[in-house]
Design a protein around this motif. Structure first.
Motif, PDB file in Angstrom:
ATOM      1  N   THR A 340      13.017   0.650   3.854  1.00 35.34           N
ATOM      2  CA  THR A 340      13.149   0.555   2.395  1.00 35.34           C
ATOM      3  C   THR A 340      12.380  -0.645   1.857  1.00 35.34           C
ATOM      4  OG1 THR A 340      15.342   1.562   2.577  1.00 35.34           O
ATOM      5  CG2 THR A 340      14.807   0.487   0.509  1.00 35.34           C
ATOM      6  N   CYS A 341      12.366  -1.739   2.613  1.00 34.19           N
ATOM      7  CA  CYS A 341      11.619  -2.926   2.186  1.00 34.19           C
ATOM      8  C   CYS A 341      10.133  -2.645   2.027  1.00 34.19           C
ATOM      9  CB  CYS A 341      11.798  -4.057   3.194  1.00 34.19           C
ATOM     10  SG  CYS A 341      13.395  -4.868   3.141  1.00 34.19           S
ATOM     11  N   THR A 342       9.595  -1.710   2.827  1.00 34.65           N
ATOM     12  CA  THR A 342       8.163  -1.429   2.723  1.00 34.65           C
ATOM     13  C   THR A 342       7.787  -0.941   1.328  1.00 34.65           C
ATOM     14  OG1 THR A 342       8.398   0.879   3.497  1.00 34.65           O
ATOM     15  CG2 THR A 342       8.032  -0.820   5.165  1.00 34.65           C
ATOM     16  N   HIS A 343       8.723  -0.339   0.605  1.00 33.37           N
ATOM     17  CA  HIS A 343       8.427   0.146  -0.747  1.00 33.37           C
ATOM     18  C   HIS A 343       8.142  -1.007  -1.693  1.00 33.37           C
ATOM     19  CE1 HIS A 343      10.473   4.325  -0.168  1.00 33.37           C
ATOM     20  NE2 HIS A 343       9.767   3.957   0.868  1.00 33.37           N
ATOM     21  N   SER A 344       9.076  -1.958  -1.764  1.00 27.87           N
ATOM     22  CA  SER A 344       8.877  -3.072  -2.692  1.00 27.87           C
ATOM     23  C   SER A 344       7.751  -3.991  -2.232  1.00 27.87           C
ATOM     24  CB  SER A 344      10.181  -3.862  -2.853  1.00 27.87           C
ATOM     25  OG  SER A 344      10.687  -4.251  -1.599  1.00 27.87           O
ATOM     26  N   LEU A 345       7.595  -4.158  -0.912  1.00 32.25           N
ATOM     27  CA  LEU A 345       6.495  -4.986  -0.422  1.00 32.25           C
ATOM     28  C   LEU A 345       5.146  -4.342  -0.740  1.00 32.25           C
ATOM     29  CD1 LEU A 345       7.909  -6.058   3.063  1.00 32.25           C
ATOM     30  CD2 LEU A 345       7.640  -7.505   1.045  1.00 32.25           C
ATOM     31  N   GLY A 346       5.051  -3.037  -0.565  1.00 33.44           N
ATOM     32  CA  GLY A 346       3.810  -2.343  -0.894  1.00 33.44           C
ATOM     33  C   GLY A 346       3.504  -2.364  -2.378  1.00 33.44           C
ATOM     34  N   MET A 347       4.557  -2.326  -3.201  1.00 30.37           N
ATOM     35  CA  MET A 347       4.357  -2.329  -4.649  1.00 30.37           C
ATOM     36  C   MET A 347       3.734  -3.622  -5.141  1.00 30.37           C
ATOM     37  SD  MET A 347       7.858  -0.423  -5.884  1.00 30.37           S
ATOM     38  CE  MET A 347       7.599  -0.824  -7.598  1.00 30.37           C
ATOM     39  N   ILE A 348       4.030  -4.728  -4.456  1.00 34.35           N
ATOM     40  CA  ILE A 348       3.439  -5.988  -4.898  1.00 34.35           C
ATOM     41  C   ILE A 348       2.165  -6.305  -4.118  1.00 34.35           C
ATOM     42  CG2 ILE A 348       4.777  -7.459  -3.324  1.00 34.35           C
ATOM     43  CD1 ILE A 348       4.966  -9.469  -5.689  1.00 34.35           C
ATOM     44  N   ALA A 349       2.100  -5.888  -2.844  1.00 33.92           N
ATOM     45  CA  ALA A 349       0.912  -6.188  -2.040  1.00 33.92           C
ATOM     46  C   ALA A 349      -0.284  -5.355  -2.471  1.00 33.92           C
ATOM     47  CB  ALA A 349       1.208  -5.955  -0.558  1.00 33.92           C
ATOM     48  N   GLY A 350      -0.055  -4.097  -2.875  1.00 26.21           N
ATOM     49  CA  GLY A 350      -1.157  -3.218  -3.247  1.00 26.21           C
ATOM     50  C   GLY A 350      -2.016  -3.759  -4.376  1.00 26.21           C
ATOM     51  N   PRO A 351      -1.406  -4.077  -5.543  1.00 22.16           N
ATOM     52  CA  PRO A 351      -2.218  -4.628  -6.634  1.00 22.16           C
ATOM     53  C   PRO A 351      -2.898  -5.941  -6.284  1.00 22.16           C
ATOM     54  CG  PRO A 351      -0.117  -3.840  -7.475  1.00 22.16           C
ATOM     55  CD  PRO A 351      -0.021  -3.791  -5.973  1.00 22.16           C
ATOM     56  N   VAL A 352      -2.222  -6.795  -5.489  1.00 18.65           N
ATOM     57  CA  VAL A 352      -2.831  -8.069  -5.093  1.00 18.65           C
ATOM     58  C   VAL A 352      -4.068  -7.815  -4.234  1.00 18.65           C
ATOM     59  CG1 VAL A 352      -2.500 -10.159  -3.736  1.00 18.65           C
ATOM     60  CG2 VAL A 352      -0.701  -9.384  -5.278  1.00 18.65           C
ATOM     61  N   LEU A 353      -3.941  -6.939  -3.245  1.00 19.53           N
ATOM     62  CA  LEU A 353      -5.084  -6.632  -2.381  1.00 19.53           C
ATOM     63  C   LEU A 353      -6.213  -5.973  -3.176  1.00 19.53           C
ATOM     64  CD1 LEU A 353      -3.238  -5.260   0.790  1.00 19.53           C
ATOM     65  CD2 LEU A 353      -4.435  -7.456   0.551  1.00 19.53           C
ATOM     66  N   GLY A 354      -5.844  -5.082  -4.103  1.00 20.98           N
ATOM     67  CA  GLY A 354      -6.862  -4.458  -4.940  1.00 20.98           C
ATOM     68  C   GLY A 354      -7.589  -5.466  -5.807  1.00 20.98           C
ATOM     69  N   GLY A 355      -6.832  -6.433  -6.362  1.00 21.60           N
ATOM     70  CA  GLY A 355      -7.443  -7.474  -7.180  1.00 21.60           C
ATOM     71  C   GLY A 355      -8.375  -8.362  -6.380  1.00 21.60           C
ATOM     72  N   ILE A 356      -7.944  -8.732  -5.158  1.00 19.03           N
ATOM     73  CA  ILE A 356      -8.796  -9.568  -4.302  1.00 19.03           C
ATOM     74  C   ILE A 356     -10.080  -8.830  -3.934  1.00 19.03           C
ATOM     75  CG2 ILE A 356      -8.964 -10.639  -2.022  1.00 19.03           C
ATOM     76  CD1 ILE A 356      -5.969 -11.276  -2.230  1.00 19.03           C
ATOM     77  N   ALA A 357      -9.934  -7.526  -3.598  1.00 19.56           N
ATOM     78  CA  ALA A 357     -11.117  -6.742  -3.222  1.00 19.56           C
ATOM     79  C   ALA A 357     -12.084  -6.612  -4.382  1.00 19.56           C
ATOM     80  CB  ALA A 357     -10.679  -5.355  -2.734  1.00 19.56           C
ATOM     81  N   THR A 358     -11.552  -6.416  -5.582  1.00 15.88           N
ATOM     82  CA  THR A 358     -12.411  -6.313  -6.772  1.00 15.88           C
ATOM     83  C   THR A 358     -13.112  -7.631  -7.059  1.00 15.88           C
ATOM     84  OG1 THR A 358     -10.944  -4.620  -7.693  1.00 15.88           O
ATOM     85  CG2 THR A 358     -12.427  -5.715  -9.223  1.00 15.88           C
ATOM     86  N   TRP A 359     -12.406  -8.732  -6.857  1.00 15.32           N
ATOM     87  CA  TRP A 359     -12.999 -10.052  -7.085  1.00 15.32           C
ATOM     88  C   TRP A 359     -14.122 -10.321  -6.081  1.00 15.32           C
ATOM     89  CZ3 TRP A 359     -11.926 -14.792  -4.115  1.00 15.32           C
ATOM     90  CH2 TRP A 359     -12.520 -15.928  -4.689  1.00 15.32           C
ATOM     91  N   LEU A 360     -13.932  -9.872  -4.836  1.00 15.71           N
ATOM     92  CA  LEU A 360     -14.929 -10.134  -3.799  1.00 15.71           C
ATOM     93  C   LEU A 360     -16.122  -9.188  -3.853  1.00 15.71           C
ATOM     94  CD1 LEU A 360     -12.619 -10.837  -0.712  1.00 15.71           C
ATOM     95  CD2 LEU A 360     -13.936 -12.512  -2.025  1.00 15.71           C
ATOM     96  N   MET A 361     -15.859  -7.904  -4.142  1.00 15.35           N
ATOM     97  CA  MET A 361     -16.911  -6.889  -4.034  1.00 15.35           C
ATOM     98  C   MET A 361     -17.223  -6.176  -5.347  1.00 15.35           C
ATOM     99  SD  MET A 361     -16.016  -5.085  -0.369  1.00 15.35           S
ATOM    100  CE  MET A 361     -14.248  -5.007  -0.613  1.00 15.35           C
ATOM    101  N   GLY A 362     -16.586  -6.600  -6.440  1.00 17.40           N
ATOM    102  CA  GLY A 362     -16.865  -5.964  -7.719  1.00 17.40           C
ATOM    103  C   GLY A 362     -16.279  -4.566  -7.797  1.00 17.40           C
ATOM    104  N   ALA A 363     -16.976  -3.662  -8.479  1.00 16.94           N
ATOM    105  CA  ALA A 363     -16.468  -2.310  -8.706  1.00 16.94           C
ATOM    106  C   ALA A 363     -16.261  -1.551  -7.401  1.00 16.94           C
ATOM    107  CB  ALA A 363     -17.426  -1.543  -9.616  1.00 16.94           C
ATOM    108  N   LEU A 364     -16.986  -1.928  -6.349  1.00 10.80           N
ATOM    109  CA  LEU A 364     -16.854  -1.235  -5.072  1.00 10.80           C
ATOM    110  C   LEU A 364     -15.596  -1.647  -4.309  1.00 10.80           C
ATOM    111  CD1 LEU A 364     -18.451   0.790  -3.311  1.00 10.80           C
ATOM    112  CD2 LEU A 364     -19.512  -1.192  -2.175  1.00 10.80           C
TER     113      LEU A 364
END
Length: 412
Positions: A340-364
């Motif tokens: 059950t913890c994986t749900h809330s952890l994924g909900m916060i980790a996903g946007p953070v990882l997406g934001g970091i990836a966008t910052w590093l690689m732009g639109a890709l």
């Protein structure tokens, strides 16, 4: 106290614990209504839109903290703590109506998230004790229905009585959770079998031995986390994609509504405990659906709507399936809390990882990071499937009725 209502001739292991399903759905309500909630918050307190991300992040961070706390300290948590959590969420809801300053509001929403994270993990562990996939499917189905109804009614209440009163109505959710704990203490106190102590949490009644958790269970849990991260990466950037490709707000609203309907139907369809399609195949198909909005936004209005529908189909199916497989892989209640913890952890980790990836690689960055998460989830499913060695006893034990609607129901 009502002890149980059984439909058909199914054993205790076939029952869905409806009070726990209802509490888990209500505890998970906030993410489903965030767009409407944030609009009302701005109308009531003039909260600037640029603060919306921080408020959502504070709430989701609180939920992650509450979920992890409910897992790590499960053996030391008395049942009354969750009653206090429901009361705390109610107080935080009232404070949200009356506090408009950004920093105090973030602290209040973080507290609300902690309370709801505790309640969600506790209730979901209870709900998943008998029919894991059925329980996750039922929770997702009910959450989608409730969030859709609430999202429709809140603007109407706001127009009639004002945005503050609309925010006030959201306090009914923690009150309903509180009522469930008071009315059905056995169902929400952790009785996996009749006679367990309701004063303890469902993770570990006094004297209970830990059950073994094999590598297969951990792999299924890892796949659930990976797919939830991918889901939240794409979902959190869907609005920005729509703006970039000039998709109107009306089209976005229609797409979200149709996606919710598709997600609810999918949750009902995947409630079976025995997968019809091999999990790794489900992962590959669902993974392609998760990436649909990234391409669909470029194709115009109809393509965007179709992409959101496909996204909801894929995300609901794979999250319910992987969570159910993980919970069903072991009888250990602490491990089921971790799932059950994986749900809330994924909900916060996903946007953070997406934001970091966008910052590093732009639109890709977004499609690359989402694809990597999907590949990781599929690899975990593939390895888990390779390691699986179903026995004849397991096949008999987990057989189920043809009609998933004809379920036994336990009220505790």
């Amino acid at each position: 106290m009502v002890q149980g209502v059984i439909v058909g001739s199914h054993s205790f292991r076939d029952r869905l614990v409806l009070p726990a399903v209802a509490v888990a759905s209500l505890a998970l309500l906030q993410p489903g209504i965030d767009p409407v909630f944030l609009t009302l918050l701005t109308a009531a307190h003039h909260v600037p839109p640029e603060s919306h991300g921080w408020i959502v992040g504070a709430t989701q961070g609180g939920m992650a903290l509450g979920s992890v706390t409910a897992w790590v300290f499960a053996r030391d948590m008395p049942g009354r703590l969750f009653v206090l959590a429901a009361l705390g969420a109610f107080v935080a809801g009232l404070a949200t109506v009356n506090v408009g300053a950004a920093m105090p509001l973030m602290a209040i929403r973080a507290g609300y998230g902690v309370a709801m994270g505790l309640l969600y993990t506790h209730a979901m562990a209870s709900a998943a004790q008998n029919r894991p996939s059925g329980a996750y499917g039922a929770v997702f189905l009910l959450q989608l229905v409730i969030s859709t109804v609430v999202a429709v009614l809140l603007p109407i209440v706001s127009d009639m009585l004002g945005p503050r009163m609309a925010l006030m109505t959201l306090c009914l959710a923690p009150l309903a959770v509180l009522a469930a704990f008071l009315l059905f203490p056995a169902a929400l106190g952790g009785a996996a079998v009749p006679g367990s102590s309701p004063a303890r949490c469902p993770a570990a009644p006094a004297g209970e031995e830990r059950q073994p958790v094999g590598m297969q269970g951990w792999l299924y849990a890892a796949s659930a986390l990976a797919f939830i991260c991918a889901t939240m990466m794409v979902w959190s950037f869907t609005g920005a994609l729509a703006i970039e490709w000039r998709i109107s707000e009306d089209v976005v609203g229609r797409a979200v509504a149709m996606g919710s309907i598709a997600g609810a139907a999918t949750a009902l369809a995947v409630m079976r405990e025995k997968p019809v399609v091999p999990p790794v195949v489900s992962g590959l198909v669902a993974g392609a659906m998760l990436l649909a909005p990234i391409a669909g936004a470029r194709g115009g209005d109809m393509a965007f709507v179709l992409a959101i529908v496909l996204f909801n189909l894929g995300s609901t199916a794979i999250i319910v399936r992987t969570s159910g497989l993980a919970s069903g892989a072991s009888e250990d209640r602490l491990f089921r809390r971790f799932v059950t913890c994986t749900h809330s952890l994924g909900m916060i980790a996903g946007p953070v990882l997406g934001g970091i990836a966008t910052w590093l690689m732009g639109a890709l960055g977004l499609p690359v990071m989402a694809a990597l998460a999907i590949v990781a989830g599929c690899l975990a499913l593939g390895i888990a499937g390779f390691r699986a060695k179903p026995s004849r006893d397991d096949a008999v034990q987990h057989d189920e009725p043809q009609n998933d609607l004809a379920l036994a129901v336990s009220f505790g």
